[in-house]
Design a protein around this motif. Structure first.
Motif, PDB file in Angstrom:
ATOM      1  N   CYS A  67      40.042  38.712   5.741  1.00  0.00           N
ATOM      2  CA  CYS A  67      41.204  39.151   4.537  1.00  0.00           C
ATOM      3  C   CYS A  67      40.495  39.770   3.634  1.00  0.00           C
ATOM      4  CB  CYS A  67      41.473  37.956   4.652  1.00  0.00           C
ATOM      5  SG  CYS A  67      42.620  37.373   5.138  1.00  0.00           S
ATOM      6  N   ARG A  68      38.892  39.702   3.286  1.00  0.00           N
ATOM      7  CA  ARG A  68      37.652  40.345   2.295  1.00  0.00           C
ATOM      8  C   ARG A  68      37.897  42.018   2.516  1.00  0.00           C
ATOM      9  NH1 ARG A  68      33.052  35.659   1.604  1.00  0.00           N
ATOM     10  NH2 ARG A  68      34.190  34.161   0.828  1.00  0.00           N
ATOM     11  N   ARG A  69      37.181  42.231   3.892  1.00  0.00           N
ATOM     12  CA  ARG A  69      37.219  43.603   4.434  1.00  0.00           C
ATOM     13  C   ARG A  69      38.760  44.475   3.957  1.00  0.00           C
ATOM     14  NH1 ARG A  69      34.574  45.625  10.078  1.00  0.00           N
ATOM     15  NH2 ARG A  69      34.278  47.709   9.058  1.00  0.00           N
ATOM     16  N   ALA A  70      39.872  43.615   4.430  1.00  0.00           N
ATOM     17  CA  ALA A  70      41.067  44.349   3.348  1.00  0.00           C
ATOM     18  C   ALA A  70      41.026  44.342   2.403  1.00  0.00           C
ATOM     19  CB  ALA A  70      42.255  43.173   4.958  1.00  0.00           C
ATOM     20  N   ALA A  71      40.979  43.247   1.574  1.00  0.00           N
ATOM     21  CA  ALA A  71      41.067  43.974  -0.052  1.00  0.00           C
ATOM     22  C   ALA A  71      40.069  44.546  -0.452  1.00  0.00           C
ATOM     23  CB  ALA A  71      40.348  41.857  -0.645  1.00  0.00           C
ATOM     24  N   SER A  73      39.535  50.002  -2.426  1.00  0.00           N
ATOM     25  CA  SER A  73      38.935  51.453  -2.581  1.00  0.00           C
ATOM     26  C   SER A  73      39.992  51.900  -2.559  1.00  0.00           C
ATOM     27  CB  SER A  73      38.256  50.678  -1.461  1.00  0.00           C
ATOM     28  OG  SER A  73      36.868  50.628  -0.774  1.00  0.00           O
ATOM     29  N   LEU A  74      41.059  52.200  -1.734  1.00  0.00           N
ATOM     30  CA  LEU A  74      41.863  53.378  -2.053  1.00  0.00           C
ATOM     31  C   LEU A  74      42.867  53.338  -2.408  1.00  0.00           C
ATOM     32  CD1 LEU A  74      44.230  55.066   0.678  1.00  0.00           C
ATOM     33  CD2 LEU A  74      45.502  53.185   0.789  1.00  0.00           C
ATOM     34  N   LEU A  75      43.094  52.377  -4.054  1.00  0.00           N
ATOM     35  CA  LEU A  75      43.867  52.355  -5.253  1.00  0.00           C
ATOM     36  C   LEU A  75      42.654  53.323  -6.522  1.00  0.00           C
ATOM     37  CD1 LEU A  75      45.215  48.563  -5.249  1.00  0.00           C
ATOM     38  CD2 LEU A  75      45.940  50.991  -5.013  1.00  0.00           C
ATOM     39  N   GLY A  76      42.003  52.788  -5.711  1.00  0.00           N
ATOM     40  CA  GLY A  76      40.842  53.570  -7.093  1.00  0.00           C
ATOM     41  C   GLY A  76      40.177  55.173  -6.434  1.00  0.00           C
ATOM     42  N   LEU A  77      40.767  55.521  -5.212  1.00  0.00           N
ATOM     43  CA  LEU A  77      40.401  57.220  -4.591  1.00  0.00           C
ATOM     44  C   LEU A  77      41.993  57.943  -5.333  1.00  0.00           C
ATOM     45  CD1 LEU A  77      39.056  56.783  -1.617  1.00  0.00           C
ATOM     46  CD2 LEU A  77      38.254  57.810  -2.822  1.00  0.00           C
ATOM     47  N   LEU A  78      43.158  56.874  -5.208  1.00  0.00           N
ATOM     48  CA  LEU A  78      44.831  57.452  -5.463  1.00  0.00           C
ATOM     49  C   LEU A  78      44.895  57.690  -7.017  1.00  0.00           C
ATOM     50  CD1 LEU A  78      46.427  54.977  -3.865  1.00  0.00           C
ATOM     51  CD2 LEU A  78      46.085  57.425  -3.015  1.00  0.00           C
ATOM     52  N   GLY A  79      43.393  57.050  -7.679  1.00  0.00           N
ATOM     53  CA  GLY A  79      43.135  57.148  -9.269  1.00  0.00           C
ATOM     54  C   GLY A  79      43.211  58.449  -9.319  1.00  0.00           C
TER      55      GLY A  79
END
Length: 95
Positions: free
Chosen positions: A7-11, A16-22
């Motif tokens: 769960c921590r790894r998925a979070a 990280s994905l949300l940060g890259l989308l920015g």
């Protein structure tokens, strides 16, 4: 124990994905100005025009004593500056 780690790894992966989308908004097609060999975003020029017009509106309202009659003179000057900045953007960089 293993579920908590996954769960921590998925979070962490999701954040990280949300940060890259920015970073997707950083496109080479954005209007920019060359000033002394450096590129500046065009919105800086338009915002400086808006600030200048807002300050001029404040000086004009104070000189004619209309600032005393206006209910919220600061809001009026900010609105005039914002309108001037938006109109400058439309005049200079209309697609």
């Amino acid at each position: 124990m293993r579920d908590r780690f996954s769960c921590r790894r998925a979070a962490a992966g999701l954040s990280s994905l949300l940060g890259l989308l920015g970073l997707g908004g950083c496109d080479a097609g954005a209007p920019s100005l060359t000033i002394v060999g450096s590129y500046f975003p065009a919105w800086i020029l338009c915002s400086l025009i808006g600030v200048g017009v807002g300050l001029a509106a404040r000086a004009l309202l104070a000189a004619t004593r209309l600032a005393e009659a206006a209910a919220y003179p600061l809001v009026v000057c900010i609105a005039i500056g914002a309108i001037a900045g938006i109109l400058a953007w439309l005049a200079f960089y209309r697609a």
